[in-house]
Motif scaffolding. Sequence first.
Motif, PDB file in Angstrom:
ATOM      1  N   GLY A 166       0.709  -1.101   0.348  1.00 35.58           N
ATOM      2  CA  GLY A 166       0.156   0.120  -0.316  1.00 35.58           C
ATOM      3  C   GLY A 166       0.919   1.461   0.391  1.00 35.58           C
ATOM      4  O   GLY A 166       0.605   2.004   0.412  1.00 35.58           O
ATOM      5  N   ALA A 242      -0.749  -7.157  -7.461  1.00 38.53           N
ATOM      6  CA  ALA A 242      -1.934  -5.753  -7.916  1.00 38.53           C
ATOM      7  C   ALA A 242      -3.503  -5.769  -6.621  1.00 38.53           C
ATOM      8  O   ALA A 242      -3.588  -5.202  -6.495  1.00 38.53           O
ATOM      9  CB  ALA A 242      -2.263  -5.198  -9.265  1.00 38.53           C
ATOM     10  N   ASP A 243      -3.860  -7.696  -7.137  1.00 46.95           N
ATOM     11  CA  ASP A 243      -4.507  -7.732  -5.635  1.00 46.95           C
ATOM     12  C   ASP A 243      -3.886  -6.762  -4.410  1.00 46.95           C
ATOM     13  O   ASP A 243      -4.892  -6.003  -3.067  1.00 46.95           O
ATOM     14  CB  ASP A 243      -4.942  -9.022  -5.416  1.00 46.95           C
ATOM     15  CG  ASP A 243      -5.081  -9.270  -7.009  1.00 46.95           C
ATOM     16  OD1 ASP A 243      -5.621  -8.623  -7.207  1.00 46.95           O
ATOM     17  OD2 ASP A 243      -5.897 -10.673  -7.294  1.00 46.95           O
ATOM     18  N   ASN A 245      -2.058  -4.878  -3.487  1.00 45.71           N
ATOM     19  CA  ASN A 245      -1.332  -3.426  -3.885  1.00 45.71           C
ATOM     20  C   ASN A 245      -0.286  -3.422  -3.476  1.00 45.71           C
ATOM     21  O   ASN A 245       0.387  -2.208  -2.836  1.00 45.71           O
ATOM     22  CB  ASN A 245      -2.544  -2.481  -2.655  1.00 45.71           C
ATOM     23  CG  ASN A 245      -2.431  -1.320  -3.101  1.00 45.71           C
ATOM     24  OD1 ASN A 245      -1.959  -0.846  -3.818  1.00 45.71           O
ATOM     25  ND2 ASN A 245      -2.657  -0.283  -2.111  1.00 45.71           N
ATOM     26  N   LYS A 246       0.713  -4.189  -4.291  1.00 42.18           N
ATOM     27  CA  LYS A 246       2.188  -4.306  -3.559  1.00 42.18           C
ATOM     28  C   LYS A 246       3.005  -3.784  -4.425  1.00 42.18           C
ATOM     29  O   LYS A 246       2.453  -3.776  -6.320  1.00 42.18           O
ATOM     30  CB  LYS A 246       2.988  -5.497  -4.069  1.00 42.18           C
ATOM     31  CG  LYS A 246       2.661  -6.289  -2.351  1.00 42.18           C
ATOM     32  CD  LYS A 246       3.609  -7.892  -2.679  1.00 42.18           C
ATOM     33  CE  LYS A 246       3.850  -8.198  -1.209  1.00 42.18           C
ATOM     34  NZ  LYS A 246       3.745  -9.788  -1.922  1.00 42.18           N
ATOM     35  N   THR A 251       4.445  -1.340 -11.108  1.00 43.93           N
ATOM     36  CA  THR A 251       3.336  -1.046 -10.894  1.00 43.93           C
ATOM     37  C   THR A 251       4.563   1.001 -10.908  1.00 43.93           C
ATOM     38  O   THR A 251       3.874   2.173 -11.434  1.00 43.93           O
ATOM     39  CB  THR A 251       2.834  -0.870  -9.338  1.00 43.93           C
ATOM     40  OG1 THR A 251       3.484  -1.035  -8.970  1.00 43.93           O
ATOM     41  CG2 THR A 251       1.776  -1.600  -9.676  1.00 43.93           C
TER      42      THR A 251
END
Length: 295
Positions: A166, A242-243, A245-246, A251
């Motif tokens: 996050g 992605a799931d 939030n890393k 990204t």
Amino acid sequence: MSDFSSWVSTRQSLFEAVLKRLLPQAEVTPQRLHAAMRYSVLDGGKRVRPLLAYAAGELSDAPVERVEIAAAAVELIHAYSLVHDDMPCMDDDVLRRGKPTCHVEYDEATALLVGDALQSLAFQLLSEHRLSDDPARQLQMVKLLAVASGSRGMAGGQAIDLASVGKQLTLPELEQMHIHKTGALIRAAIMLGAHCGGLDQAQLDKLDHYGKCMGLAFQVVDDVLDSEADTATLGKTAGKDADNNKPTYVTLLGVPAAKKMAEELHHEALDALTEFGTAARRLRELADFIVMRKY
Ligand code: GRG
């Protein structure tokens, strides 16, 4: 089958036999723990780290019976890290190497003990088999794996990873995380294979630079695959980063720049091997495989 593919599959099957021999038999008490250890290590995985150790061993003219012990020690540490990483307190995953994860197939307490016991077995192997004619060199090898897998290596990288969920990381911060979490063990596999033979310090330094580049390249490619490949191909849950939030290279940079970065690291790794000539051909081929792999 290409010459490289047959080199890989020969070593993969030889290595499977080595692991079967070195792991405690499932009939030996405590049977459930031993069965779970064998379940988590055998019959799965690409064996990238052992292949790198074999290739570095070939480069340094090392006796193969020494290299395979070093390779097994690294693979046991890797298998332990996957078992623990998949547990609910970490990544909480149900699929690994195309099979239910250890804590799903057995239970959480067993999975915890599997990781603990695999880690201990790795160091038992490094200390009970002769890996070098020089005892000081062998002690250095034990330390090398301890540092690579401990809080200044893989476990430390995992701690940074867990703390980064996050959060927005800078590129140098992401690089530090992955150099430790994934890169340290890949680098150690190469160096342990090489230490079983006879390279001088300047050659070991070149090889270490190859290992550092390939360790990071491996992770950049892993991030791209996590975003692009499917679960069936990977044998583990795709899209987890992605799931969760890393932060990843994808990204942070996007897919094209992440692929370019992997390619640059690939080239830097190959440059480090120049002076070895044809003796380093398997390491070159493995570098190509790591960067071009699809799973
Ligand atoms: C729990 C101390 C501790 C550390 C865990 C390695 C690791 C640290 C976590 C695994 C999470 C993960 C998916 C990292 C990405 C890179 C990686 C190590 C992928 C798995 O390695 P492969 O692709 O797996 O070599 P196989 O199954 O082929 O051996």
